[in-house]
Design a protein around this motif. Structure first.
Motif, PDB file in Angstrom:
ATOM      1  N   PRO B   7       0.805  -1.218   0.000  1.00  0.00           N
ATOM      2  CA  PRO B   7       0.000   0.000   0.000  1.00  0.00           C
ATOM      3  C   PRO B   7       0.841   1.273   0.000  1.00  0.00           C
ATOM      4  O   PRO B   7       1.918   1.309   0.588  1.00  0.00           O
ATOM      5  CB  PRO B   7      -0.801  -0.103   1.309  1.00  0.00           C
ATOM      6  CG  PRO B   7      -0.067  -1.067   2.161  1.00  0.00           C
ATOM      7  CD  PRO B   7       0.688  -1.977   1.255  1.00  0.00           C
ATOM      8  N   SER B  49      -6.463   0.253   2.336  1.00  0.00           N
ATOM      9  CA  SER B  49      -5.707  -0.545   3.289  1.00  0.00           C
ATOM     10  C   SER B  49      -5.375   0.285   4.510  1.00  0.00           C
ATOM     11  O   SER B  49      -4.691   1.294   4.412  1.00  0.00           O
ATOM     12  CB  SER B  49      -4.419  -0.982   2.570  1.00  0.00           C
ATOM     13  OG  SER B  49      -3.577  -1.652   3.425  1.00  0.00           O
ATOM     14  N   LEU B  50      -5.903  -0.138   5.649  1.00  0.00           N
ATOM     15  CA  LEU B  50      -5.561   0.571   6.874  1.00  0.00           C
ATOM     16  C   LEU B  50      -4.638  -0.325   7.676  1.00  0.00           C
ATOM     17  O   LEU B  50      -5.085  -1.333   8.230  1.00  0.00           O
ATOM     18  CB  LEU B  50      -6.813   0.881   7.701  1.00  0.00           C
ATOM     19  CG  LEU B  50      -7.847   1.767   7.038  1.00  0.00           C
ATOM     20  CD1 LEU B  50      -8.956   2.104   8.016  1.00  0.00           C
ATOM     21  CD2 LEU B  50      -7.210   3.042   6.516  1.00  0.00           C
ATOM     22  N   PRO B  51      -3.367  -0.006   7.720  1.00  0.00           N
ATOM     23  CA  PRO B  51      -2.433  -0.869   8.442  1.00  0.00           C
ATOM     24  C   PRO B  51      -2.937  -1.117   9.853  1.00  0.00           C
ATOM     25  O   PRO B  51      -3.303  -0.182  10.559  1.00  0.00           O
ATOM     26  CB  PRO B  51      -1.141  -0.050   8.457  1.00  0.00           C
ATOM     27  CG  PRO B  51      -1.251   0.840   7.263  1.00  0.00           C
ATOM     28  CD  PRO B  51      -2.711   1.165   7.133  1.00  0.00           C
ATOM     29  N   GLY B  52      -2.975  -2.375  10.234  1.00  0.00           N
ATOM     30  CA  GLY B  52      -3.452  -2.721  11.571  1.00  0.00           C
ATOM     31  C   GLY B  52      -4.916  -3.089  11.583  1.00  0.00           C
ATOM     32  O   GLY B  52      -5.372  -3.758  12.499  1.00  0.00           O
ATOM     33  N   ILE B  53      -5.673  -2.656  10.605  1.00  0.00           N
ATOM     34  CA  ILE B  53      -7.099  -2.989  10.555  1.00  0.00           C
ATOM     35  C   ILE B  53      -7.363  -4.002   9.457  1.00  0.00           C
ATOM     36  O   ILE B  53      -7.894  -5.075   9.705  1.00  0.00           O
ATOM     37  CB  ILE B  53      -7.966  -1.743  10.286  1.00  0.00           C
ATOM     38  CG1 ILE B  53      -7.630  -0.614  11.258  1.00  0.00           C
ATOM     39  CG2 ILE B  53      -9.450  -2.108  10.311  1.00  0.00           C
ATOM     40  CD1 ILE B  53      -8.303  -0.692  12.585  1.00  0.00           C
ATOM     41  N   GLY B  54      -6.988  -3.660   8.246  1.00  0.00           N
ATOM     42  CA  GLY B  54      -7.211  -4.588   7.150  1.00  0.00           C
ATOM     43  C   GLY B  54      -7.430  -3.851   5.851  1.00  0.00           C
ATOM     44  O   GLY B  54      -7.099  -2.671   5.737  1.00  0.00           O
ATOM     45  N   GLU B  55      -7.990  -4.572   4.885  1.00  0.00           N
ATOM     46  CA  GLU B  55      -8.177  -3.992   3.561  1.00  0.00           C
ATOM     47  C   GLU B  55      -9.588  -4.252   3.063  1.00  0.00           C
ATOM     48  O   GLU B  55     -10.208  -5.234   3.420  1.00  0.00           O
ATOM     49  CB  GLU B  55      -7.206  -4.640   2.568  1.00  0.00           C
ATOM     50  CG  GLU B  55      -5.765  -4.380   2.864  1.00  0.00           C
ATOM     51  CD  GLU B  55      -4.866  -4.745   1.698  1.00  0.00           C
ATOM     52  OE1 GLU B  55      -5.274  -5.601   0.886  1.00  0.00           O
ATOM     53  OE2 GLU B  55      -3.773  -4.168   1.595  1.00  0.00           O
ATOM     54  N   ASP B  78     -15.034  -3.939   9.267  1.00  0.00           N
ATOM     55  CA  ASP B  78     -13.882  -3.350   9.950  1.00  0.00           C
ATOM     56  C   ASP B  78     -13.314  -2.124   9.242  1.00  0.00           C
ATOM     57  O   ASP B  78     -13.161  -1.061   9.824  1.00  0.00           O
ATOM     58  CB  ASP B  78     -12.757  -4.388  10.056  1.00  0.00           C
ATOM     59  CG  ASP B  78     -13.124  -5.519  10.987  1.00  0.00           C
ATOM     60  OD1 ASP B  78     -14.192  -5.423  11.623  1.00  0.00           O
ATOM     61  OD2 ASP B  78     -12.351  -6.477  11.073  1.00  0.00           O
ATOM     62  N   GLY B  93      -4.179   3.920   3.313  1.00  0.00           N
ATOM     63  CA  GLY B  93      -3.328   3.145   2.428  1.00  0.00           C
ATOM     64  C   GLY B  93      -4.114   2.715   1.197  1.00  0.00           C
ATOM     65  O   GLY B  93      -5.301   2.435   1.283  1.00  0.00           O
ATOM     66  N   ASN B 240      -9.317 -10.501  -1.059  1.00  0.00           N
ATOM     67  CA  ASN B 240      -8.250 -10.401  -0.063  1.00  0.00           C
ATOM     68  C   ASN B 240      -6.981  -9.815  -0.663  1.00  0.00           C
ATOM     69  O   ASN B 240      -6.400  -8.905  -0.108  1.00  0.00           O
ATOM     70  CB  ASN B 240      -8.008 -11.783   0.548  1.00  0.00           C
ATOM     71  CG  ASN B 240      -7.114 -11.731   1.763  1.00  0.00           C
ATOM     72  OD1 ASN B 240      -5.899 -11.751   1.636  1.00  0.00           O
ATOM     73  ND2 ASN B 240      -7.697 -11.626   2.939  1.00  0.00           N
TER      74      ASN B 240
END
Ligand SMILES: Cc1cc2nc3c(=O)[nH]c(=O)nc-3n(C[C@H](O)[C@H](O)[C@H](O)COP(=O)(O)OP(=O)(O)OC[C@H]3O[C@@H](n4cnc5c(N)ncnc54)[C@H](O)[C@@H]3O)c2cc1C
Ligand code: SF4
Ligand code: SF4
Ligand code: SF4
Lengths: 433, 277, 369, 254
Positions: B7, B49-55, B78, B93, B240
């Motif tokens: 990302p 894409s949020l680092p720590g959360i997901g995509e 999420d 991201g 994914n």
């Protein structure tokens, strides 16, 4: 003045219990260590189960000393089946115990009892205590690591089986623990000094100390049961001497030894082990103990924290020795045939002597089981200690007495979850044996 | 080109509330080089894409000529929840663009029907913007059919008047509160479609919305004589990786991420009717 | 390319020569099964023979001089080239945004010793998935790039092998650096690349003649004869597509454990999931700063939530999940990559705890009811 | 920012899952930074509060008192999560659910009339609504920390719900069922322990409970093929998650 002093729900002990002290007409009329932990009926649902289940099930009696339950049960079953385990198996079982002693003692010293000397609620609430606690957790982590290498995880490890282990680690895997262990051993010697310097304001009356003893080594899995008053018996003889009785305020049974018709209370645990076996400690540890100004035997239960510190040191020392001597054997387990019979065995749980007795049928399924955990053996003594204390300090404020009584209980490191699973069993014969 | 498996950062320039659960975000790509080489087709999507959360896979709603990179998303799980809590200036991201978009050559100088349901309008906005930009010099009619739950759920509400000037726009809602002022249709989009006439052989159809709605609409279109080759739809599947190596997004033999999300109906007709493929 | 004859002990030299530049990965015994692991010549379970059946695997030591007397266990190239768990990148998030860091590729390249023809076929399928898509998977590419392959032609196919039917075996045609055929007490070694030829040069060896090649053909023919399992591949996507509602699927669902073993052991199954990993350590209490890694692990279309989206699950039933798996292997794959996704290695049959057999199920589907 | 309050509560259990919190070791302090650990009898001397953001509950409901307690905990907690097999599935003590309580009491206590307990041991979810559950006997410390971090940052915890077999394969552990013929509950059990038993060459005995929709009967048939008596096959499931396995199996029939 009549008073009832109550602590409804003890904190920083394992399991659920409380204290009740009744002072009536200037004397201590009653002391109850109330145990309201819900009973779980282990001895009952073990009936009919195959022998491996005994090892996995009894471990679930207590999350803090699962190894102890596995050790007492596996040895008892091996005695019935007449299996002799190989020296490496014997050594690794000791190592497993080292891991549990370290983890359990460190937990108790640093996160539970230690705080009593500093007056904090928890290990993380006081900034000043944090460094001490962190050091303790570092030691504990190594104990956990030993358990994880040998049994997969620190709580309810999975590797123990009749005849040995399901599989044994390679020399290399075990050796990888050594550097940490050696560092930890040095640290643990300092911890002895730390505990010895704590302020033990009060004292406890003398008691009869009981522990396993063997001439060769500090006891874990083997030996005879001895006491400071000269008792020296086999497991079966001991079981015959112990009388368990039920009280109406607790879900745990209380134990005492019957001596000439009188029920004598006694004390098991690290203090007992140390008092009866300190000569078998390695000299390095003995000199650290002397240097810390500790004189043995120790008779004050509050000072059990010193005994725990000493045993942690010993466990590190022993772990290093075992690992250094270890060669991975060809087979991890002896072969055997299940057979019918009955046997008792005791090992030294972190909190003291843990006795199991099983009667198995020819397939190795349980007909009857008896489990006497250390805490139920200590309960009567614990009440006696509190009564003595309250008697001496009757004039003090209620709060003070309550707090100090709690501290006495904590000194025992009671394991209430364990203690609710005691005894009797063979209803057909109506006795403990 | 930059590596689309990693990302890059894009700053939220502004955001706009479309409905109670749907927001449009304008992003500015932070890295100069990436910004320069970043280009997409209408109908493609990004993995936000949020680092720590997901995509989450989110369609690109803007048009290449737009100033900002736009995404319209509905709060679902999420990532979308976390994004809905972000503010202008925050960094999101982005991986992308991915997938095959709408065949715009099929829309040039042809009659186009756009059918959308709910937030399914998001990937079609770029088509509408595209067509609007060329409105003056293109031939062929454009008809837009859009269905939402209630008048309050209409996404891009304020843009429709502008499209009305150029295209035929039909809006429908499943349910309208009697208190609300709603002079449009109440009912399914298919009802709207049934009411209007168009040249079935000379029209290209783009559809995006819930799968049941797409299936119903397509069967109506087919009955009216639109050939399956002229119907395009954008599919949704669990996504994914976005680039054809994780296997989550299979729709029959198709990877929705790389063979789609836009498919020609005729190519996937066999699987569209099947349960649980 | 060069072909030579060596004696068995020279295999050790090959191992050692490769060990200079590669991590040597070969067959090894662990808990009574053959696994692929970092290993040396001595680790080869020479003389062990396996007996496989649906849902069953047993290894036995035989009185024999043979080295490659066993067939492969559950592992394949997949384990190393697209490992079960990899860190795609690490990230450091702050109020201002985030920084991403891609880990360096690990040290020595890998040499695989003892791969079979079906494995090579599977490798080329994996290559298609990871290298020919819209985005080349850089991790795979990095690990794949400089590998060395010593393949072995099978002498003892397992009861579950059907490579012959799939046209992938039992002997390797290409894709190796060296290929070994074990013939009585010697080994025929063929080079398949320049790298391979270089290794042959350092060995004491004897050039081969036509007679030796005949022997190889005999070995292969004998192996072919021993392969008992087969799969009828004609009309392959069609037969499945026409039978997507066949009652057999429901019957399989009654037996299927959806444990995912078949997908895990299949050398071509590539499904995976990526997710971010944080720890208590790395999250600060203001929640603005934290660091973590994005990890990718093997996943399976048998996982319950594999096809889950907002509002539902595309394959909620066991029946649908099994059907999806088999249909992917034998039909979708052909559309996606031009050949079936099954190379006939038989692993999914052996390692399925209840022994569901893909060849048998295809037969059932062909039966009109 | 105000830290969220965690309360850790205990019903009938061995304390092993609470210990998983303490087994975070040094990370325990990180936890105490991120969250306000407001109730935790085993390690903290503080009285209960009115409200918690998160309640972790260990142990099953086996007495009238616990029945009241769990309702009270629910009322005080915004988010309630069970930790471990006891709280999530009734625990090993749920073996009494298939037995005669009076008999059980008599077998353990000399004066059974003094013992007052419910005839069953049930999971927390049978008494109150739960927001999340962590399986395991004991729960895995890492899973616990993953869950607590996830709650903190606002995402679904990354706890796998697939079978233990997948973990075996991911870790490269040879299958004991296929290669040894040893009965193993792995195929119907949730991943989570890290495939411990198979890594020691032993079959799984189900610490993490049945995975969702597990096809238990099919595995039982397989065990019978392996010459295991039906009774023994059932005993294999009758352990720490007996209640959950039996329930899953019943649900499967319908
Ligand atoms: C090509 C494409 C384009 C798209 N474009 C858009 C767009 O423009 N705008 C838009 O709003 N959406 C779009 N979507 C849909 C969007 O990607 C999904 O809604 C996405 O899931 C949202 O991500 P999330 O992280 O917020 O939700 P997730 O956290 O992924 O949750 C989605 C749903 O699945 C459930 N779920 C998922 N996994 C699990 C699990 N393991 N266990 C239990 N429940 C689970 C959640 O409860 C929730 O209901 C698009 C999808 C695709 C494939
Ligand atoms: S589907 Fe089965 S037989 Fe085919 S390649 Fe995969 S594991 Fe081997
Ligand atoms: S050992 Fe058990 S858990 Fe592991 S793969 Fe085999 S059946 Fe599954
Ligand atoms: S019994 Fe099963 S769940 Fe428990 S540790 Fe062993 S493998 Fe894991």
């Amino acid at each position: 003045m009549n008073r009832i002093i109550k602590s409804d729900y003890l904190a920083r002990v394992e399991g659920e219990g409380g204290i009740m002290i009744e002072i009536k007409d200037g004397t201590v009329a009653k002391v109850h260590v109330r145990i309201f932990e819900a009973p779980r009926f282990f001895e009952a649902f073990l009936r009919g189960r195959p022998y491996q289940d005994v090892i996995d099930f009894t471990s679930r009696i207590c999350g803090i000393c699962p190894v102890a339950y596995q050790m007492s049960s596996v040895h008892a079953i091996e005695k019935i089946f007449k299996v002799a385990v190989s020296p490496p198996v014997r050594a690794l079982r000791r190592l497993l115990y080292c891991g549990e002693w370290i983890a359990s003692h460190a937990l108790h010293m640093y996160l539970l009892q230690g705080l009593d000397f500093y007056g904090f609620d928890s290990a993380w609430s006081g900034r000043e205590y944090r460094e001490i606690a962190k050091q303790g957790l570092r030691l504990k982590k190594i104990g956990n690591a030993i358990l994880a290498v040998l049994g997969g995880r620190p709580v309810h490890p999975v590797s123990v089986r009749v005849g040995g282990f399901f599989s044994m680690p390679s020399r290399k895997t075990l050796a990888s623990l050594l550097p940490e262990l050696e560092k930890a051993f040095e640290e643990s010697l300092k911890a002895i000094a730390w505990t010895a310097a704590l302020d033990f304001k009060d004292y406890s009356p003398d008691a009869e100390f009981i522990s396993l003893c063997s001439s060769e080594e500090y006891p874990m899995n083997e030996g005879r049961i001895m006491s400071t008053n000269g008792l020296d018996v086999t497991f079966e003889e001991f079981l015959a001497a112990v009388q368990e009785h039920q009280v109406d305020y607790a879900t745990a049974l209380h134990a005492a030894i019957m001596r000439e018709g009188i029920a004598v209370t006694y004390l098991v645990g690290p203090l007992s082990r140390l008092n009866l076996n300190h000569e078998r400690l390695p000299s390095g540890i003995r000199s650290a103990v002397t240097a810390a100004g500790v004189s043995l035997p120790i008779r004050n239960i509050r000072m059990a924290i010193i005994a725990r510190a000493i045993e942690i040191s010993y466990a590190f020392h022993e772990a290093i020795r075992i690992i250094q001597d270890y060669e991975q054997p060809e087979k991890a387990c002896e072969s055997f045939e299940p057979s019918a019979g009955a046997a008792a065995w005791a090992t030294e749980a972190p909190r003291g002597t843990l006795i199991h007795r099983y009667e198995l049928d020819e397939k190795g399924c349980v007909i009857a089981a008896t489990i006497i955990p250390p805490t139920s053996q200590n309960l009567a003594q614990m009440e006696k200690d509190i009564a003595a204390f309250a008697g001496r300090h009757m004039a003090k404020p209620t709060d003070y007495i309550r707090r100090e009584a709690e501290k006495i209980v904590r000194g025992y490191d009671p394991c209430i979850s364990c203690s609710t699973h005691a005894m009797i069993v063979d209803s057909s014969r109506g006795s403990a044996i | 080109m930059y590596d689309r498996s990693i990302p890059f950062g894009a700053t939220i320039k502004w955001m706009k509330k479309e409905t109670r659960d749907t927001w449009t975000y304008a992003l500015r790509i932070n890295d100069r080089e990436i910004k320069k080489s970043y280009c997409f087709q209408p109908g493609q999507f990004n993995m936000l894409s949020l680092p720590g959360i997901g995509e989450a896979a989110i369609s690109i709603s803007s048009h290449a000529a737009d100033h900002d990179l736009l995404h319209t998303l509905k709060v679902a799980g999420d990532v979308t929840t976390a994004i809905s809590k972000m503010r202008a200036g925050d960094v999101i991201g982005v991986r992308g663009p991915f997938g095959r978009g709408w065949p715009m050559e099929e829309a040039d100088n042809k009659n186009v029907i756009i059918i959308a349901g709910g937030v399914g309008i998001a990937p079609l906005r770029s088509v509408m913007r595209h067509l609007a930009a060329r409105h003056r010099d293109r031939s062929g009619k454009v008809m837009i059919y859009y269905g939402a739950k209630t008048p309050k759920d209409i996404v891009y509400r304020d843009e429709f008047p502008r499209y009305r000037d150029m295209f035929s726009v039909f809006l429908a809602v499943d349910k309208a509160d009697p208190e609300e002022y709603w002079k449009g249709e109440v009912g399914l989009v298919t009802r709207l479609l049934a009411k209007t006439s168009f040249d079935p052989l000379g029209t290209t159809v783009f559809i995006c919305g819930p799968e049941v709605m797409m299936r119903a609409t397509i069967s109506d279109l087919l009955i009216r004589g639109v050939p399956g080759e002229k119907i395009y739809l954008s599919m949704e599947r669990h996504m994914n990786c976005g680039m054809g190596i994780c296997g989550h997004c299979f729709f029959g033999p198709k990877f929705v991420c790389k063979d789609g999300p836009v498919f020609r109906y005729a190519d996937i007709a066999d699987f569209l009717g099947l349960r649980e493929v | 390319m060069k072909r030579v004859k060596i004696i068995k002990e020279d295999l050790k030299t090959i191992f050692e020569a490769l060990a200079q530049r590669y991590r040597t990965i070969g067959p090894k015994l662990v808990h009574g099964t053959v696994v692929m692991a970092e290993s040396s010549f001595e680790d080869i379970p020479a003389g062990y023979e396996d007996r496989q059946g649906p849902g069953s695997y047993r290894l036995e030591k035989k009185e024999t001089e043979e080295i490659f007397s066993f067939s492969p266990g559950a592992d394949s190239f997949k384990k190393y080239l697209c490992p079960s768990s990899v860190t795609s990148f690490s990230f450091q998030k702050s109020a201002k945004g985030f920084v991403v860091d891609v880990p360096e590729r690990e040290g020595m390249p890998l040499a695989f010793i003892g791969s079979r023809a079906c494995d090579l076929a599977a490798l080329s399928l994996l290559d298609q998935v990871f290298l020919d898509g819209p985005v080349r998977d850089q991790g795979y590419e990095g690990r794949r790039k400089s590998i060395f392959i010593v393949s072995v032609n099978c002498n003892h196919p397992s009861e579950n092998c059907f490579c012959d039917a799939m046209g992938t075996g039992p002997y390797a045609k290409e894709g190796f650096d060296l290929c070994i055929t074990e013939i009585r007490n010697w080994l025929l070694v063929e080079a398949g690349s320049v790298e391979g030829e270089k290794v042959l040069e350092i060995l004491p060896h004897r050039e081969i003649d036509a007679g030796d090649l005949d022997e190889k053909r005999i070995v292969i023919a004998r192996c072919r004869e021993m392969i008992k399992k087969s799969m009828k591949t004609e009309d392959l996507p069609g037969v499945i597509y026409r039978n997507l509602e066949h009652p057999r699927w429901t019957e399989i669902a009654g037996k299927d454990l959806e444990c995912g073993n078949c997908t895990m052991v299949c050398p071509t199954c590539f499904c995976n999931s990526s997710y971010d990993v944080l720890s208590l350590r790395t999250v600060s209490s203001n929640l603005r700063d934290f660091s973590g890694v994005r990890r990718r692990t093997w996943d399976s279309c048998f996982s319950k939530n594999f096809a889950r989206v907002h509002g539902g699950n595309f394959r909620p039933s066991r029946r649908a999940r099994y059907r999806h798996w088999m249909t992917h292997k034998l039909a979708y794959w052909i559309e996606q990559f031009g050949s079936p996704g099954c190379v006939g290695c038989g692993r999914c049959i052996t390692w399925c705890p209840v022994g569901i057999d893909i060849t048998h199920e295809l037969e059932e589907l062909r039966r009109v009811r | 920012m105000k830290r969220q309050r965690i309360g850790i509560f205990k019903l009938a259990s061995c304390d092993g899952c609470q210990l998983a919190v303490l087994n975070l070791n040094e990370e325990l302090f990180d936890l105490a930074e991120l969250y306000d650990i407001a109730y935790f009898r085993e390690a903290l001397n503080r009285s209960p509060l009115k409200q918690y953001d998160i309640a972790l509950v260990e142990g099953s409901v086996t007495t009238e008192r616990q029945k009241k307690e769990i309702i009270e905990i629910r009322e005080r907690a915004r988010f309630l999560m069970t930790i471990g097999a006891c709280a999530t599935a009734g625990g090993i003590q749920a073996l009494r659910n298939w037995a005669n309580l009076a008999e059980f009491k008599r077998q353990v206590y000399p004066s059974p009339e003094l013992i007052s307990v419910l005839p069953t041991s049930t999971p927390v979810s049978e008494h109150v609504y739960i927001d999340y559950e962590l399986w395991g006997c004991p729960v895995d410390a890492e899973a616990l920390s993953e869950t607590l971090v996830s709650l903190m940052v606002g995402r679904r915890p990354g706890i796998p719900i697939y079978s233990l077999c997948m973990d075996c394969k991911i870790k490269g552990i040879p299958c004991v069922l296929v290669s040894q013929g040893d009965p193993c509950l792995g195929p119907v059990t949730r991943a989570g322990c890290g495939a411990l038993c198979p890594s020691f060459g032993r079959g799984c005995f189900g610490c993490f409970g049945p995975k969702e929709g597990a096809n238990i009967d099919a595995l039982m048939h397989r065990f019978e093929d392996l010459k295991m008596a039906r009774k023994d096959a059932v005993l294999l499931m009758d352990k720490m998650n007996t209640y959950a396995y039996r329930r899953t199996r019943l649900e499967q029939d319908h």
